[in-house]
Scaffold this motif. Structure first.
Motif, mmCIF file in Angstrom:
data_model
loop_
_atom_site.group_PDB
_atom_site.id
_atom_site.type_symbol
_atom_site.label_atom_id
_atom_site.label_comp_id
_atom_site.label_asym_id
_atom_site.label_seq_id
_atom_site.Cartn_x
_atom_site.Cartn_y
_atom_site.Cartn_z
ATOM 1 N N LYS A 197 0.830 -1.229 0.000
ATOM 2 C CA LYS A 197 0.000 0.000 0.000
ATOM 3 C C LYS A 197 0.854 1.264 0.000
ATOM 4 C CE LYS A 197 -3.693 2.097 2.735
ATOM 5 N NZ LYS A 197 -4.354 2.856 1.717
ATOM 6 N N TYR A 198 2.018 1.179 0.665
ATOM 7 C CA TYR A 198 2.914 2.342 0.746
ATOM 8 C C TYR A 198 4.334 1.902 0.401
ATOM 9 C CZ TYR A 198 5.543 6.246 2.689
ATOM 10 O OH TYR A 198 6.395 7.305 2.846
ATOM 11 N N LEU A 199 5.038 2.749 -0.364
ATOM 12 C CA LEU A 199 6.381 2.361 -0.800
ATOM 13 C C LEU A 199 7.269 3.589 -0.825
ATOM 14 C CD1 LEU A 199 8.054 0.083 -2.366
ATOM 15 C CD2 LEU A 199 7.220 1.187 -4.437
ATOM 16 N N LYS A 200 8.501 3.423 -0.345
ATOM 17 C CA LYS A 200 9.456 4.526 -0.401
ATOM 18 C C LYS A 200 10.673 4.039 -1.177
ATOM 19 C CE LYS A 200 11.312 8.038 2.528
ATOM 20 N NZ LYS A 200 11.577 8.593 3.812
ATOM 21 N N ILE A 201 11.146 4.831 -2.138
ATOM 22 C CA ILE A 201 12.275 4.381 -2.955
ATOM 23 C C ILE A 201 13.312 5.500 -3.129
ATOM 24 C CG2 ILE A 201 10.867 2.774 -4.309
ATOM 25 C CD1 ILE A 201 11.325 4.905 -6.642
ATOM 26 N N PHE A 202 14.496 5.077 -3.572
ATOM 27 C CA PHE A 202 15.562 6.013 -3.938
ATOM 28 C C PHE A 202 15.733 5.934 -5.452
ATOM 29 C CE2 PHE A 202 20.136 6.434 -4.968
ATOM 30 C CZ PHE A 202 20.337 7.736 -4.557
ATOM 31 N N ALA A 203 15.667 7.073 -6.135
ATOM 32 C CA ALA A 203 15.849 7.101 -7.601
ATOM 33 C C ALA A 203 17.156 7.833 -7.893
ATOM 34 C CB ALA A 203 14.676 7.817 -8.255
ATOM 35 N N PRO A 204 18.156 7.134 -8.444
ATOM 36 C CA PRO A 204 19.494 7.721 -8.531
ATOM 37 C C PRO A 204 19.675 8.770 -9.626
ATOM 38 C CG PRO A 204 19.505 5.564 -9.542
ATOM 39 C CD PRO A 204 18.121 5.758 -8.961
ATOM 40 N N ALA A 205 20.578 9.706 -9.331
ATOM 41 C CA ALA A 205 21.103 10.604 -10.358
ATOM 42 C C ALA A 205 21.954 9.767 -11.318
ATOM 43 C CB ALA A 205 21.958 11.683 -9.708
ATOM 44 N N THR A 206 22.144 10.260 -12.526
ATOM 45 C CA THR A 206 22.874 9.492 -13.535
ATOM 46 C C THR A 206 23.766 10.414 -14.374
ATOM 47 O OG1 THR A 206 20.843 9.693 -14.852
ATOM 48 C CG2 THR A 206 21.235 7.566 -13.809
ATOM 49 N N VAL B 88 -3.298 0.181 -17.278
ATOM 50 C CA VAL B 88 -3.698 -0.906 -16.382
ATOM 51 C C VAL B 88 -5.095 -0.707 -15.796
ATOM 52 C CG1 VAL B 88 -3.047 -2.101 -14.241
ATOM 53 C CG2 VAL B 88 -1.285 -1.419 -15.862
ATOM 54 N N SER B 89 -5.529 0.554 -15.671
ATOM 55 C CA SER B 89 -6.827 0.895 -15.067
ATOM 56 C C SER B 89 -7.118 0.149 -13.762
ATOM 57 C CB SER B 89 -7.973 0.602 -16.054
ATOM 58 O OG SER B 89 -7.761 1.246 -17.252
ATOM 59 N N PRO B 90 -6.303 0.322 -12.738
ATOM 60 C CA PRO B 90 -6.585 -0.354 -11.465
ATOM 61 C C PRO B 90 -7.771 0.320 -10.763
ATOM 62 C CG PRO B 90 -4.748 1.152 -11.200
ATOM 63 C CD PRO B 90 -5.135 1.219 -12.645
ATOM 64 N N ASN B 91 -8.305 -0.361 -9.749
ATOM 65 C CA ASN B 91 -9.451 0.234 -9.037
ATOM 66 C C ASN B 91 -8.996 1.111 -7.871
ATOM 67 O OD1 ASN B 91 -8.529 -1.625 -7.301
ATOM 68 N ND2 ASN B 91 -10.444 -2.786 -7.107
ATOM 69 N N PHE B 92 -7.765 1.614 -7.956
ATOM 70 C CA PHE B 92 -7.267 2.549 -6.947
ATOM 71 C C PHE B 92 -6.444 3.630 -7.643
ATOM 72 C CE2 PHE B 92 -4.271 -1.001 -7.309
ATOM 73 C CZ PHE B 92 -3.066 -0.356 -7.528
ATOM 74 N N GLY B 93 -6.110 4.664 -6.912
ATOM 75 C CA GLY B 93 -5.241 5.711 -7.441
ATOM 76 C C GLY B 93 -3.925 5.706 -6.674
ATOM 77 N N ILE B 94 -3.010 6.603 -7.053
ATOM 78 C CA ILE B 94 -1.702 6.643 -6.374
ATOM 79 C C ILE B 94 -1.318 8.090 -6.071
ATOM 80 C CG2 ILE B 94 0.768 6.116 -6.590
ATOM 81 C CD1 ILE B 94 0.007 3.682 -8.267
ATOM 82 N N ASP B 95 -0.948 8.317 -4.819
ATOM 83 C CA ASP B 95 -0.430 9.619 -4.388
ATOM 84 C C ASP B 95 1.087 9.537 -4.329
ATOM 85 O OD1 ASP B 95 -3.016 10.425 -4.121
ATOM 86 O OD2 ASP B 95 -3.079 10.201 -1.939
ATOM 87 N N ASN C 27 4.909 0.679 -10.764
ATOM 88 C CA ASN C 27 4.884 -0.735 -11.142
ATOM 89 C C ASN C 27 4.763 -1.639 -9.911
ATOM 90 O OD1 ASN C 27 5.112 -2.777 -13.219
ATOM 91 N ND2 ASN C 27 7.180 -3.200 -12.453
ATOM 92 N N GLN C 28 5.482 -1.267 -8.843
ATOM 93 C CA GLN C 28 5.402 -2.074 -7.615
ATOM 94 C C GLN C 28 3.968 -2.076 -7.069
ATOM 95 O OE1 GLN C 28 8.102 -3.611 -5.738
ATOM 96 N NE2 GLN C 28 9.157 -3.382 -7.689
ATOM 97 N N LEU C 29 3.365 -0.895 -7.002
ATOM 98 C CA LEU C 29 2.013 -0.836 -6.433
ATOM 99 C C LEU C 29 0.988 -1.536 -7.332
ATOM 100 C CD1 LEU C 29 1.467 2.587 -4.623
ATOM 101 C CD2 LEU C 29 2.512 0.508 -3.800
ATOM 102 N N LEU C 30 1.315 -1.610 -8.624
ATOM 103 C CA LEU C 30 0.392 -2.298 -9.547
ATOM 104 C C LEU C 30 0.581 -3.814 -9.523
ATOM 105 C CD1 LEU C 30 0.615 0.064 -12.688
ATOM 106 C CD2 LEU C 30 -1.317 -0.143 -11.106
ATOM 107 N N GLY C 31 1.592 -4.296 -8.791
ATOM 108 C CA GLY C 31 1.838 -5.738 -8.739
ATOM 109 C C GLY C 31 2.816 -6.209 -9.801
ATOM 110 N N ASN C 32 3.699 -5.329 -10.240
ATOM 111 C CA ASN C 32 4.765 -5.662 -11.196
ATOM 112 C C ASN C 32 4.324 -6.182 -12.558
ATOM 113 O OD1 ASN C 32 7.388 -5.117 -9.994
ATOM 114 N ND2 ASN C 32 6.666 -6.500 -8.377
ATOM 115 N N PRO C 33 3.375 -5.522 -13.220
ATOM 116 C CA PRO C 33 2.973 -6.027 -14.540
ATOM 117 C C PRO C 33 4.000 -5.747 -15.644
ATOM 118 C CG PRO C 33 1.786 -4.012 -14.027
ATOM 119 C CD PRO C 33 2.567 -4.358 -12.802
ATOM 120 N N PHE C 34 4.903 -4.780 -15.432
ATOM 121 C CA PHE C 34 5.779 -4.357 -16.532
ATOM 122 C C PHE C 34 7.222 -4.810 -16.326
ATOM 123 C CE2 PHE C 34 2.422 -1.020 -16.384
ATOM 124 C CZ PHE C 34 1.848 -1.276 -17.611
#
Ligand code: HSE
Length: 298
Positions: free
Chosen positions: A1-10, A72-79, A107-114
């Motif tokens: 339901k909740y996820l925190k990530i680090f997205a690197p500079a490149t 994907v049209s899930p039945n929830f939204g994402i903040d 993708n993680q919150l959607l259950g990894n479809p991609f």
């Protein structure tokens, strides 16, 4: 339901590999959080660390997340909340970090479809929205980590390249802004064949050096005779930084992405620290504010 990530500079291009090579910085990037909501759709709730639009059609993360939800049209939204760890317009893939982070997090919150490749394609939409071109070098490095080669754009083909264990990075960010679009406007439309030959030979040398842990070959191949000569004038004291880094023993140095950051690759921590000190001291003699980091490539 909740996820925190680090997205690197490149660092994109990595000298000879314009629009086709990229590497991920281990310790600089954005923190992003994602939370499922009963309200459908994407919302960017908060951005700290930089002043950027929260309108999902104008923000790289918003564009990417929205495109994924449309499929994907899930039945929830994402903040989404974004804490930018470094400044946009630095040449360190700021929009790419947000775009890649959004692709990964959603993708993680959607259950990894991609797949990773599909996530890269979504993330490229963020690059297109923010800098006008759907470039893959920064976003693929942020998503795959380490060193990547964008071997082909259509169809997209990303090759992950091994990183020699002692490879280190020094990156200096002069505090001036260079817009990617402006830095692309100065590029030549055509190049002489003899320059193309030199450039692709260096790309081959660099990739070969990375596979075989041949630091000398890596250093000899960190050459860009096509883009660097026309872009370096946009970056204050580029030649000073490059010559200082090389004199201090760096394998090579060049413009990070479209600038103004300048990267140097080094072998080992001792050399990295020496290059860091030398470049920092040299830049202190100029009137431009700057920040400088060291990192592993990971
Ligand atoms: N390869 C790009 C450029 C970097 O140099 O314009 C920005 O994504």
């Amino acid at each position: 339901k909740y996820l925190k990530i680090f997205a690197p500079a490149t660092v994109a291009n990595v000298s000879c590999g314009f629009d086709s090579l990229g590497l991920a910085i281990d310790n600089l990037g954005d923190q992003m959080s994602f939370e499922k909501s009963d309200e459908k759709g994407i919302r960017i709730k908060k951005i700290t660390g930089a002043s950027l639009p929260t309108d999902i059609n104008k923000n790289a993360a918003g564009v990417v997340a929205n495109a994924m939800l449309q499929q994907v049209s899930p039945n929830f939204g994402i903040d989404i909340e974004i804490h930018k760890g470094y400044k946009p317009g630095s040449g360190l893939g700021s929009s790419a970090a947000s775009a890649a982070g959004a692709a990964f997090g959603v993708n993680q919150l959607l259950g990894n479809p991609f797949s990773l490749l599909e996530l890269t394609q979504f993330a490229m939409l963020g690059e297109e929205a923010t800098c006008g071109s759907p470039i893959a070098d920064n976003v693929s490095a942020a998503l795959y980590g380490g060193f990547v080669l964008v071997r082909n754009y259509d169809p997209l083909d990303i090759v992950k390249i091994p990183v020699p264990i002692e490879l280190r990075l020094v990156c200096i960010h002069p505090e001036v802004t260079v817009k990617t679009k402006d830095a692309r406007d100065v590029l030549p439309k055509e190049i002489p064949l003899k320059n193309a030959v030199k450039q692709w030979a260096n790309v081959g040398g660099l990739i070969s050096g990375l596979y075989s842990n041949d630091y000398e070959l890596i250093g000899n191949s960190l050459v860009d005779i096509i883009v660097e000569p026309v872009r370096k004038h946009l970056i204050p004291h580029f030649d000073l930084v490059k010559s200082t880094a090389i004199k201090a023993g760096a394998l090579g140095a060049g413009i990070s992405g479209s600038g103004p950051s300048i990267f140097a690759l080094c072998k080992g921590d001792a050399n990295m620290n020496k290059v860091y000190d030398a470049v920092k001291n040299a830049y202190k003699t100029t009137s431009i504010n700057f920040s400088i980091i060291t990192s592993e490539v990971n």
